[in-house]
Enzyme design. Structure first.
Site, short mmCIF file in Angstrom:
data_model
loop_
_atom_site.label_atom_id
_atom_site.label_comp_id
_atom_site.label_asym_id
_atom_site.label_seq_id
_atom_site.Cartn_x
_atom_site.Cartn_y
_atom_site.Cartn_z
N GLY A 12 27.16 31.81 42.37
CA GLY A 12 28.34 31.21 42.98
C GLY A 12 29.21 30.42 42.04
N MET A 90 26.91 41.57 45.57
CA MET A 90 26.25 42.68 44.89
C MET A 90 25.81 43.78 45.85
SD MET A 90 26.69 41.74 41.88
CE MET A 90 25.70 42.87 40.92
N LYS A 91 26.60 44.01 46.89
CA LYS A 91 26.27 45.11 47.80
C LYS A 91 27.54 45.93 47.99
CE LYS A 91 23.92 46.03 52.14
NZ LYS A 91 24.78 47.14 52.52
N ILE A 92 27.38 47.24 47.94
CA ILE A 92 28.56 48.10 48.07
C ILE A 92 29.02 48.10 49.52
CG2 ILE A 92 29.36 50.50 47.91
CD1 ILE A 92 27.35 50.80 45.54
N LEU A 93 30.31 47.84 49.71
CA LEU A 93 30.87 47.80 51.08
C LEU A 93 31.13 49.22 51.56
CD1 LEU A 93 33.25 44.81 50.41
CD2 LEU A 93 31.36 44.79 52.07
N ASN A 107 38.36 41.88 44.31
CA ASN A 107 37.07 41.78 43.60
C ASN A 107 37.35 41.44 42.14
OD1 ASN A 107 34.24 42.07 43.16
ND2 ASN A 107 34.61 44.12 42.30
N HIS A 109 35.57 42.19 38.39
CA HIS A 109 34.54 43.03 37.77
C HIS A 109 34.56 42.77 36.26
CE1 HIS A 109 31.92 46.43 37.07
NE2 HIS A 109 32.71 46.78 36.08
#
Ligand code: GRF
Length: 211
Positions: A12, A90-93, A107, A109
């Site tokens: 965070g 860290m989770k693909i939407l 986002n 990256h």
């Protein structure tokens, strides 16, 4: 005042930069909720310290990813958030989620997209013998790390660098550029139109603006 919801999975640090920017007025908006897919995410503690409501959605409590993203989306809609900021989520939407909130998800990256999407970008950059690396803020679409680029910041890569050296250099830039882009969005300067990013009415180039 516009409302932001931040999605996290971990430390965070990026969330903290956004919280600090809201507190000092660099972002003129309110973080109205922090959502995590991990109960152990330290970012949840950061939010609680600031009295920001938190919600945790665990994959094991849903039949599939679509059901999980539906629940997250319903919550976001119920609090009327104007912007969804992914900050180390860290989770693909699912495509259903990204289409539901098209033009409203950002986002960050850690690479100069379209180079090195996915994980381990620092190692990938070292392995490829890059002399520069960086970070990208982009709108989110149904493809991973592929939506319209808004802003990139570059950092040098020196011959003796380790992954940690590059990571630290990139993170310093990330904490600077993400609040800036969020402020562009909440002040209505930044928009996604037909899949392209526009700043102050001008279409940004495919690599976005440069910091
Ligand atoms: C950042 O480096 C960002 O590029 C990536 O996740 C990291 C943020 O994690 N998407 P955190 O803010 O330290 O949890």
């Amino acid at each position: 005042m516009k409302k932001i919801v931040v999605l996290i999975s971990g430390e965070g640090l990026t969330l903290q930069a956004l919280i600090d920017a809201c507190k000092c007025g660099r972002i003129s908006a309110e973080i109205c909720a922090v959502i995590s897919n991990k109960s152990s995410a330290f970012g949840l503690q950061r939010a609680k310290l600031e009295n920001i409501p938190t919600q945790t959605f665990l994959r094991k409590n849903f039949v599939d990813n679509q059901a999980m993203d539906q629940a997250i989306g319903d919550y976001i809609q119920s609090i009327n958030a104007d912007l969804i900021v992914l900050a180390g989520y860290m989770k693909i939407l699912t495509a259903e989620f990204t289409q539901r909130f098209v033009g409203k998800i950002l986002n960050i990256h850690p690479s100069l997209l379209p180079k090195f999407p996915g994980l381990n970008t620092y190692q990938q950059a070292l392995d490829a013998g890059e002399t520069e690396h960086g970070t990208t803020v982009h709108f989110v679409n149904e493809e991973v790390d592929a939506g319209a680029v808004v802003l990139q910041a570059k950092v040098p890569v020196f011959p003796a660098d380790t992954v940690t050296d590059i990571e630290q250099r990139v993170k310093t830039q990330e904490l600077r550029i993400y609040p800036l882009v969020v402020q562009w969005f909440v002040s209505d300067r930044l928009k996604l139109i037909n899949g392209s990013a526009y700043l102050d009415g001008e279409q940004l180039p495919s690599h976005g603006a440069s910091y």
